[in-house]
Structure formats: C-alpha cells, structure tokens
Design a protein around this motif. Structure first.
Motif, short mmCIF file in Angstrom:
data_model
loop_
_atom_site.label_atom_id
_atom_site.label_comp_id
_atom_site.label_asym_id
_atom_site.label_seq_id
_atom_site.Cartn_x
_atom_site.Cartn_y
_atom_site.Cartn_z
N ASN A 538 0.85 -0.92 0.00
CA ASN A 538 -0.01 -0.04 0.04
C ASN A 538 1.19 1.38 0.07
O ASN A 538 1.97 0.90 0.73
CB ASN A 538 -1.11 -0.03 1.51
N PHE A 539 0.82 2.25 -0.32
CA PHE A 539 0.91 3.86 -0.72
C PHE A 539 1.14 4.62 0.98
O PHE A 539 2.30 4.52 1.31
CB PHE A 539 0.66 4.49 -1.34
N SER A 540 0.47 4.30 1.43
CA SER A 540 0.31 4.42 2.83
C SER A 540 -1.24 4.43 3.71
O SER A 540 -2.14 4.94 3.32
CB SER A 540 0.76 5.80 2.75
N THR A 589 -4.30 4.36 0.21
CA THR A 589 -4.17 5.88 -0.05
C THR A 589 -4.81 6.59 1.15
O THR A 589 -6.06 7.22 0.40
CB THR A 589 -3.84 6.36 -1.52
N LEU A 590 -4.63 6.38 2.70
CA LEU A 590 -5.66 6.73 3.31
C LEU A 590 -5.35 7.72 4.69
O LEU A 590 -4.20 7.94 4.46
CB LEU A 590 -6.58 5.62 4.19
N GLY A 591 -6.31 8.90 4.65
CA GLY A 591 -5.35 9.88 5.80
C GLY A 591 -4.44 10.53 5.47
O GLY A 591 -4.32 11.24 4.28
N GLY A 592 -3.45 10.76 6.42
CA GLY A 592 -1.92 11.35 5.51
C GLY A 592 -1.70 11.10 4.21
O GLY A 592 -1.24 12.20 3.82
N GLY A 593 -1.64 9.58 3.72
CA GLY A 593 -1.90 9.62 2.13
C GLY A 593 -1.91 9.75 1.69
O GLY A 593 -1.11 10.40 0.45
N CYS A 594 -3.19 9.96 2.13
CA CYS A 594 -4.30 10.69 0.91
C CYS A 594 -3.95 12.05 0.57
O CYS A 594 -3.97 12.98 -0.53
CB CYS A 594 -5.89 10.67 1.20
N GLU A 595 -3.74 12.72 1.68
CA GLU A 595 -3.76 14.34 1.86
C GLU A 595 -2.18 14.58 1.37
O GLU A 595 -2.06 15.51 1.17
CB GLU A 595 -3.36 14.59 3.54
#
Length: 800
Positions: A538-540, A589-595
C-alpha cells in the motif's frame, strides 16, 4: 503491421466472460458481450406474457450475467459508469456484429465440442486479420484449431485470464501451432501495457504454467497436512501473509475458488501428464473425495473447509476436522517458529528462519518447499524454457509475493538441494550443473536490472521488457542518495529523485516527514523533480496514530500542535516547492497518505488505488491539510447561487462519511483526483517510471514555483448554518452519535471558514490554522481517544 484495438467481442457471459468484458471496459474499449438464447421462458417472463421471440427474453442470459457481475464484490469495474461501454446481445441475432471488432475472445464452457461449434460460427462473420483467442484453462490448441481456415489459425492463441480478471495480474499467452509471431508479440505487449497484466508466454501443455504449479502446490499440501497431522487453520496460518501469500492462504482460497474447480484441473493434469514424476500427488486424498460426494464445495454451496454457522446466537466460522470430517469451532494456530519471524518485516528474509524451525512448522516448511523446488525444476523446459516465467505466473495468478525460484534463492540454492535430498528428491541436472559452475543463485541484479540463470547459455541473462519499469528493489542500493529510519531517497536518473517510505504500513510519522523535507531540499538544490512513490502493498495507510494517541494521553498538547503543524507545513512544501512534485499512490492511500497526494503538483495513480480521508473513524478531522484542501477545491468549483452550497456539501460528505474510492477512477468522482491534471496507470509496475516521465516533462517545459493561494472563497455562516442543521437532524434520528455530530460540526466550521458573516476570500494558512485547532480540540476528547485506541488494538473503527 501496426495493430490497434478499439472494440472487442466476448463470447460467453459467465463469471469469467463478464469479468473480462468489464476489464476491457475499464481500459476504455467498446465491448460486445454475447451469449446463447434461452430455451424456455422463466416464471417472470410467463407472468408478463412475453414470448421466446422477445428481445428481452433472447438477451436474458447475457443481461442477467452482466448485472450479477456488476453487483458482485469486489467490483469487476473501476467505475459503474464504465459499464455503458458494454453492449449485450445473443449469438443468434448479433453474431454478425463481430465483423466490426478487432479482437474476438471465446469464454464459453470448458468443452471442446462446444468451443469448436462456437469457432465455426465465428468464422462465418470474422473479418480476416482479426485476433481470435480463447480463455481456456487447458484444452490443447491443436484440437480447438482443427478445421479452421489458415487466416484463423494464424491469428489464434489462448489468452488466459485468472479470476477475478480485474484484480489478478496473470495473463498467460499460449500461441497456436500456426500463430504468427507478430500476433504473439502483440498479445504479450498489449496484456502488459494496456490491460495492466503480467504477460507470461506459456507452452501448450495441460493447465499451462500458473495452474500446473499452483494446483500441484495445493495438492502437495493436502498430502503434507495428513502426514504431519496439521489442522486446516494451522496450514492457513503457515501459508498466508507470513510467507507473502494472500490472507485466504490455502483452504480458504479453495473454498472461494470451489473444490470442484480444483478437482477438475487436478484430474486434467493427472489424465494428460502421464510422465509427471509427481503424479501420485495429483490423486485426490480421501477427505477431498468425501467432500466432493457431500457437495461441500466451498462458498458456492455454503460449506467447504470452512462453514458459517450460528453458535449460541452468534455468527461463527466452523472448521472441518480432516480426520472425522465433522465441523468444529475454529482453533487459533500458534507456532514457535512463526514467533521468530515477527520482527522480520521483509517476507524474503523470513524463509531461512522458517526452514530452520525446530517445531512442526519448521518441518512443514522443509517438506513443502522441498516438494515445490523439486517440482518446478523439472518443469523446465516442459512448460517454460525460462525459470522467471514460472515465478511471474505464480506471483501474477496466485498472488504470491515471491515465486518458487525466488524463494529457493532466499533459502539458498544449496540449502534447497539439501532439503530436497532429505525428502528423497534429487536436484535436476541443470541445477547441479549451475551450482558446480560456481553460480549460487537463480537471479542477480546488475545496474538496476534483474538477470536470471538461462539454462541454454549457462549464464545470467537480462530478463526482457524491463526498460518500461523502474523496480525500486533493484536500484535502492546503487542509487541511494539519503536515508533515515523512515524513508530512502533514490536517484531515478535524468534529474529526478524518488522518496520511498520504509515505515510499517508506510505510515507517516516524524521520520517520514523529516525524510520528505530532506528529499525536497535535495531536489531543490541539485535535481529537477521529486516523485513520492513506493512498491509496497500500500502507498500509505496514513499518519502514525500511535504517536498521536501517546501525545494526547500524556496531554502533551504543545508537542502535538508542533507535530500537526510539521505535517501541514510538509504538505505545503509539496505544493509550493521550486521543483515539480509527483505522488504515485497505489493500494490503500488513506488519511495522511491521501493528504500528501492532494498536495502534489500531479498524481500518477495506479488504477487500483483506494483513496480516502478516513480520519472520522478515529474521532478527528483531516489535520494534515485535507480539510483545508477539500474546502479549497470546492471553492474552485463554485458558481453563483445555491450551487456553491451543493458543491461544498459534496466535499464535506466525502470527509464526513469517510468515503474511500474503490479505484483511482472513482477518486475523480470524490474530488480526490482532478480531471485534466492527474493521471491513472493501469499497470502498477510501470507507475514509478511514468511518474518520473511526468516529473521530467514538467521540469523540461519550464516549471515555475506556484504562488501561495490567498483567494479561497469560504461561505461562512451561510454554509455553517446548513451543516449544523443537517448534523443536528441526523443525530436526532440516531443516524449518527453525539460524538459523530461533534466531529462533523468541527469539520463544518473549518470548511465554512468559521462563522464569518458573509462569503470571504481567505488564505490557505487561515484554513490550516482552523483545521489544526479543530484537530487538537478533538484530541482532548475522551471518546476520540477511545476510537484511536480501538483502531490501534483491532484495526477497526469504533462508533461511540
């Protein structure tokens, strides 16, 4: 000859046919999906007074199949809107339409006589030069080809997808005996470049590569289970994520695929491979035969190796006891050997530890790996001339992180031979010869490229087709520019740097933020652009919530404020640095990864990107610039009148309902990706290389540092009032909890720009300050801390 594919026809609309049709629609093609005409009316059609001549009736099978496929989870299609690219029809009325397509693919039942009938009909309408392929999983091409014209045979091959076609990467290409080389070459490139697959050239042998090795692996385990007296839970524990395999491991996978499917392929191999040295292992164990008799086939029949049931009024999953063939409560599996691997993050580094285990787990790994190594070595050149194709097939078709030869390398080639000999198995002559010549591994990496041991030349040769890829594992050591415990910064060449997260689940904490800032410093001083990308699962998954929890519990609010500001400032550096920044998200790509992705100059997303601002699940709002950014993006879409409120409300709900896209294409609908700016790559293996190309192009065409935004239109009390009324009514109707309402109202305050008396233009920093203040205030709430703690313990959100 240049060949382009604009329209395809899929003949057969079952689970595979509909899934393949959806995947061609995913990549933008027009698809004609055809199936047979029903022989009789069903009860609904009779009640409506319909006849067999009715178009609705004649297309019922194909339409019902496609509808069922589109409703299935996980979805076969990137975005439900893409289903409009599929036109349905039936073989009696619409087969002549295949004259207008560029590729006809047969996906009918696995019976030679039926396939031959279909091909005979196809040949009446197919225009010369059109590609014609079969998705068969093992019927010899020479039989399917029989009686067909020369042009048909020159353009005929097997193109074998694995189910589900959208998600599994293996695309086996098996050319017919008279297939033109240019056709084979085209299919290999098309599968990789456009379909996003791992194209593997296979020979016309029973079950090809993936199923031949995969089914052997499962059948071999069936026998080891009995020999060692292991339970099915123990085997699934030993053959799951700990060795880089899917969570469904062995027995759960068989339940999902269907025991009858497994048995069908195993029987086919047993019948058609009389010289296979492991033939005895393809014979069905007694417990499998009994399950087939009982029709315990897995998910499709409601029970297989596992069975859902109610125990004491609660849902429970029961397991099959292979000795008694009775279902019992599941037992937790635990082994001392597995405990030793808990601190080893990289799967490839675990194999040496696993085969050295002193308990039953160690014995299991020694036996199962010895059997697998012995089997794959003997399949060359029978099913493939090159060993890397076997590894590619297992990784692409069965979701293995490492193929058999890669695992053998990880264990050590000589150690693998030792394991085989302990089980009475002998190394193949080519393996003995390789070791004797001083070559101690099947693979090597030189100057960022991967090489494999080629048996004919008895030397390491470069694996073809790598030029389109950048594999970070291959360049990390030689191209490392800087590193800390959170990131590695690599030189991708041509003036472009890459910053790769190295934290657990690629979470974003202090080390990662420091690494990102250092990477931007380096890129601004000595390079031309920066990619943020990795090739992990996963990316993050977002910010390090464990750190946030500890600071909040200890009431270290100044330190927490500093940490959140550092996150915000780093995101703003991504946006306003003097060099182009590219985010390359994939997977979660969730939360901070999305930001982070929201603040890059451009996003080069993998098609399989599951993106969302999910902070509500842990009792806070997005605090790394996400709340600000969604308000800013809404502002950029504003038009006069009520539309402003509607646009802002949509962006508010994206955060408030913690929406996560099921693909990169759906992320455009959520406003997380931007049309005309961000791009999608179907083949994840190409993603870093494509991201680098975009960074270089932006740098070469005169990238200028953006000016900071001071023109974000916020609506103040007008929007805030609307949001507060909405959250209040939702809480009154018990749709959300009191704490949900508190979080939503904090978000409303930020996205409205506070309680300003009228719409006002504000700076990004103004919104960031509101966002940080709201985030910090929520961290003082007991119920927020309960949510964070629950997420840390269980991995699941708590609604309190």
């Amino acid at each position: 000859m240049k060949r382009s594919i604009k329209k395809v026809a899929i003949i057969g609309s079952g689970i595979m046919g509909s899934g393949i049709a959806c995947h061609f629609a995913n990549i933008g093609l027009e698809v004609l999906l055809l199936d047979i005409v029903p022989r009789e009316l069903n009860d609904k059609e009779k009640a409506k007074g319909l006849t067999l001549e009715s178009k609705v009736v004649r297309n019922r099978i194909v339409n019902d199949s496609l509808t069922a496929s589109l409703k299935s989870k996980p979805s076969p299609i990137y975005n439900q809107k893409f289903a409009s690219r599929i036109t349905t029809g039936n073989l009696d009325d619409d087969l002549q339409k295949i004259k207008d397509v560029d590729w006809v693919m047969e996906v009918v039942v696995e019976r030679l006589d039926i396939k031959q009938q279909v091909f005979e009909k196809i040949e009446k309408y197919r225009k010369p030069g059109t590609l014609i392929t079969s998705n068969t999983s093992g019927i010899p091409i020479k039989f399917m080809n029989e009686g067909r014209s020369e042009d048909f045979q020159q353009h005929f091959a097997v193109t074998h997808f694995f189910n589900p076609p959208r998600y599994l990467k293996l695309f086996e290409v098996v050319p017919g005996p008279n297939c033109k080389q240019e056709v084979t070459d085209f299919l290999m490139v098309y599968g990789e470049k456009f379909l996003g697959k791992t194209s593997v050239l296979a020979k016309d042998t029973p079950a090809f590569i993936g199923n031949r090795i995969g089914i052997f692996g499962i059948m071999s385990l069936f026998h080891v289970v009995k020999d060692l007296g292991l339970t099915i839970e123990e085997v699934d524990k030993l053959t799951g994520p700990v060795i880089g395999r899917p969570k469904s491991a062995t027995f759960r996978t068989v339940d999902v695929v269907g025991l009858d499917t497994l048995v069908h392929v195993a029987n086919g191999i047993s019948k058609n491979c009389p010289k296979d040295e492991a033939l005895d292992l393809f014979k069905l164990p007694e417990f499998v035969s009994k399950m087939m008799e009982n029709k315990w086939l897995g998910s499709k029949t409601g029970q297989g190796f596992y069975k859902k049931s109610m125990v004491d009024g609660k849902k429970a999953i029961l397991s099959l006891d292979l000795e008694t063939l009775e279902y019992r409560a599941s037992k937790k599996a635990k082994f001392a050997t597995l405990e030793l691997t808990k601190t080893i993050d990289k799967v490839v580094d675990r194999f040496k530890v696993l085969v050295s285990g002193k308990d039953k787990a160690g014995e299991f790994y020694r036996k199962s790996f010895a059997a697998m190594f012995a089997y794959v070595q003997n399949r060359i050149p029978e099913i493939s001339d090159e060993l890397y194709r076997i590894d590619d097939a297992m990784k692409g078709g069965f979701g293995w992180e490492h193929g058999p030869f890669e695992i053998w390398d990880a264990v050590g080639v000589e150690k693998g031979i030792e394991l085989m000999k302990a089980e009475g198995l002998e190394p193949a002559a080519w393996v003995t010869e390789m070791v004797a010549s001083g070559q101690k591994s099947f693979y090597s990496v030189t100057e960022g490229a991967k090489y494999y041991y080629a048996i004919p030349s008895k030397s390491q040769e470069k694996i073809p087709g790598q030029d389109a890829f950048i594999i970070l594992d291959n360049i990390r050591k030689s191209n490392e520019v800087w590193k800390n415990s959170g990131v590695v910064v690599e030189d991708l060449g041509d003036g472009i740097l890459n910053v790769e997260f190295q934290s657990k689940m690629n979470t974003i904490g202090g080390d990662v933020l420091a690494g990102l800032n250092k990477a931007i410093d380096l890129a601004e001083s000595d390079f031309q652009g920066l990619v943020v990308g990795n090739q992990g699962a996963n990316f993050s998954v977002g910010a390090n919530i464990g750190m946030i929890f500890m600071l909040a519990v200890e009431q270290e609010y100044d330190e927490l404020n500093f940490a959140i500001k550092m996150f915000q400032d780093t995101m703003m550096r991504m946006r306003y640095s003097s060099i182009p920044t590219i985010s390359a998200p994939h997977g979660m790509t969730l939360g901070g990864g999305c930001e982070l992705s929201l603040h890059a100059d451009k996003v080069v997303a993998a098609a399989e990107t599951y993106m969302g601002l999910v902070e509500f699940g842990v009792g806070v709002i997005p605090g790394g610039g996400g709340s600000k950014e969604m308000a800013l993006r809404a502002s950029d879409l504003f038009h006069k009148g009520d539309v402003q409120l509607n646009v802002l409300q949509e962006h508010f709900l994206t955060i408030g309902m913690a929406k996560v896209s099921t693909s990169a294409y759906e992320a455009f609908d959520l406003g997380l990706l931007q049309k005309g700016k961000d791009v999608v790559v179907v083949n994840k293996d190409r993603q870093i290389a494509v991201a680098k190309q975009h960074a270089k192009l932006m740098a070469d065409t005169g990238y200028t540092q953006p000016a900071k935004r001071k023109d974000v239109l916020v609506l103040g009390k007008q929007a805030l009032g609307m949001f507060l009324v909405g959250t209040d009514s939702m809480e009154d109707s018990n749709y959300i909890s009191e704490h949900d309402m508190k979080i939503a109202n904090k978000l409303a305050y930020v996205m409205a720009g506070g309680d300003l008396s009228e719409p006002t233009r504000v700076t990004e920093q103004y919104l960031l300050d509101l966002e940080r203040e709201a985030f910090l205030s929520l961290c003082t709430e007991r119920k927020t801390l309960e949510r964070i703690q629950h997420m840390l313990k269980t991995g699941k959100p708590l609604r309190n």
